[in-house]
Every structure is written in C-alpha cells, then in structure tokens.
Design a protein around this motif. Sequence first.
Motif, PDB file in Angstrom:
ATOM      1  N   VAL A   1      38.372  33.380  51.910  1.00 31.25           N
ATOM      2  CA  VAL A   1      38.844  34.305  52.790  1.00 31.25           C
ATOM      3  C   VAL A   1      37.410  33.824  53.744  1.00 31.25           C
ATOM      4  O   VAL A   1      35.916  33.790  53.729  1.00 31.25           O
ATOM      5  CB  VAL A   1      38.058  35.507  52.067  1.00 31.25           C
TER       6      VAL A   1
ATOM      7  N   LEU B   1      27.845  35.787  51.236  1.00 29.69           N
ATOM      8  CA  LEU B   1      28.559  35.097  51.590  1.00 29.69           C
ATOM      9  C   LEU B   1      28.681  33.845  50.096  1.00 29.69           C
ATOM     10  O   LEU B   1      27.201  32.808  50.296  1.00 29.69           O
ATOM     11  CB  LEU B   1      28.454  34.257  52.611  1.00 29.69           C
TER      12      LEU B   1
ATOM     13  N   LEU C   1      36.220  40.177  59.031  1.00 23.43           N
ATOM     14  CA  LEU C   1      36.472  39.053  57.407  1.00 23.43           C
ATOM     15  C   LEU C   1      38.497  39.058  57.355  1.00 23.43           C
ATOM     16  O   LEU C   1      38.298  40.780  57.620  1.00 23.43           O
ATOM     17  CB  LEU C   1      35.914  40.107  56.082  1.00 23.43           C
TER      18      LEU C   1
ATOM     19  N   HIS D   1      34.583  34.639  57.042  1.00 22.77           N
ATOM     20  CA  HIS D   1      34.176  36.148  57.730  1.00 22.77           C
ATOM     21  C   HIS D   1      33.610  35.346  59.374  1.00 22.77           C
ATOM     22  O   HIS D   1      33.370  33.771  59.465  1.00 22.77           O
ATOM     23  CB  HIS D   1      32.764  35.982  56.884  1.00 22.77           C
TER      24      HIS D   1
ATOM     25  N   TYR E   1      33.314  33.055  49.932  1.00 18.82           N
ATOM     26  CA  TYR E   1      33.493  33.559  51.028  1.00 18.82           C
ATOM     27  C   TYR E   1      32.706  33.033  51.780  1.00 18.82           C
ATOM     28  O   TYR E   1      32.084  32.686  51.464  1.00 18.82           O
ATOM     29  CB  TYR E   1      32.704  35.290  50.866  1.00 18.82           C
TER      30      TYR E   1
END
Length: 218
Positions: free
Chosen positions: A45, A99, A53, A47, A23
Amino acid sequence: MTTRISRAELARRIAADIPEGSYVNLGIGAPTLVANFLPDDQEIVLHTENGLLGMGGAPDDGFVDPDLINAGKQAVTALAGAAYFHHADSFAMMRGGHLDVCVLGAFQVAENGDLANWSTGEPGAIPAVGGAMDLAIGAKAVYVMTDLLTKQGESKLVAACSYPLTGVGCVSRVYTDHAVFDVTPDGFAVREAFGDTTVDDLRALTGLALADATAEEH
C-alpha cells in the motif's frame, strides 16, 4: 571499468526488497519509479504525504485527474479501496511509526546512517525539506535511492555528512547505480555489487573501508 545500472533497473531492484503487506512512502523524484515495479500479486500500500493511502501508478494519457497528484505534483491513480485524508492526518501516520518503508533520495549518506537530502547549504538555495524529516525518523525502514557519485565524481557515501542533516542514524540501506549497501554498526557493507563492479572498486570510488557482505547473498 565499473558497471552501472539504470534508474529503472534500480527501481526494480528496490521493489523486490519491499515485503508484502508493507505500507510504503516513495519520495519525490527517482523513488517514485519504484511504484512501476511493485508486483501485482502482492499487497503493498503506497502512501503520499499530501493525503492519499492506496496510491496507484501514473495514469494513461487521457485519464489524468488534475485533482489526483502525489507530493511531487505528479498525476497518479487511486486503487480500489484508497482513502483520502487531511494533510495533518497523513503526517501523523508518518510521525507515528505507521509506515513500514520509505524510499528517499540523498545528497549524502554517512557511515552511521545519517541522511542529508534536503539542502546542500548553498547560499540562496531554496529550502525544500517537505516531509523528508518526518519520513526519515518515522518509517521503520529507510531505503535511499541515489547515484553513488555526484556529477563532479564525488562519493555520496561519506564518513560524515557535510550538508545539513535530514535525519540522524536513520538509513537502513542505500541503493545506488553501482551497488547496494547496508548500514551496519561498523559502517557500510556491500550487500550486492552490480555487473563487473567489485568491492575494491567501490572502496576506491568512495574512499571508505567498506565491509564485504556479498558472500552472504550466495
């Protein structure tokens, strides 16, 4: 003569170091370019602190949704499965250690990993810290993307930051147009030098006693 690579090439280099399943938050400015080079066959992914997200890259011309932007107010896309949420929830993700990686710009990075990236301290300068402090302390790994030298030829890698700090001892690795540097307990170590650039060249440019870790890459 040292070798410099372009920002796009540097963004590609950073993207190659982001582990699958991560993330990731990409800071305002040059770090957003990293999104263009993330591999399609891996799940990474993205953010953004304004509440998304699963962020995708920039939209094609004619497909811009004015309500879909990143923290830098640039138009973005949302990938399948993306989620929208309140600004406070977004910051809770950042501050809560959820994160894996953030990529930030910098005015200065110190040998001990201190980061200064929100203000030069000039009188009348507009404060614009945004979420940088939260990201710098909250992310598990902090990558800095920056030119090695200022327009005046001064090194952005320093023994100690002279600008107001964003975070203390938070930087993991620095990616510059000349080389990649790790932050270690003993200071900066050159992980990779680009082209014909040597570790001695980098020592001369920065004025720092850089360790040579390039042999570990081969």
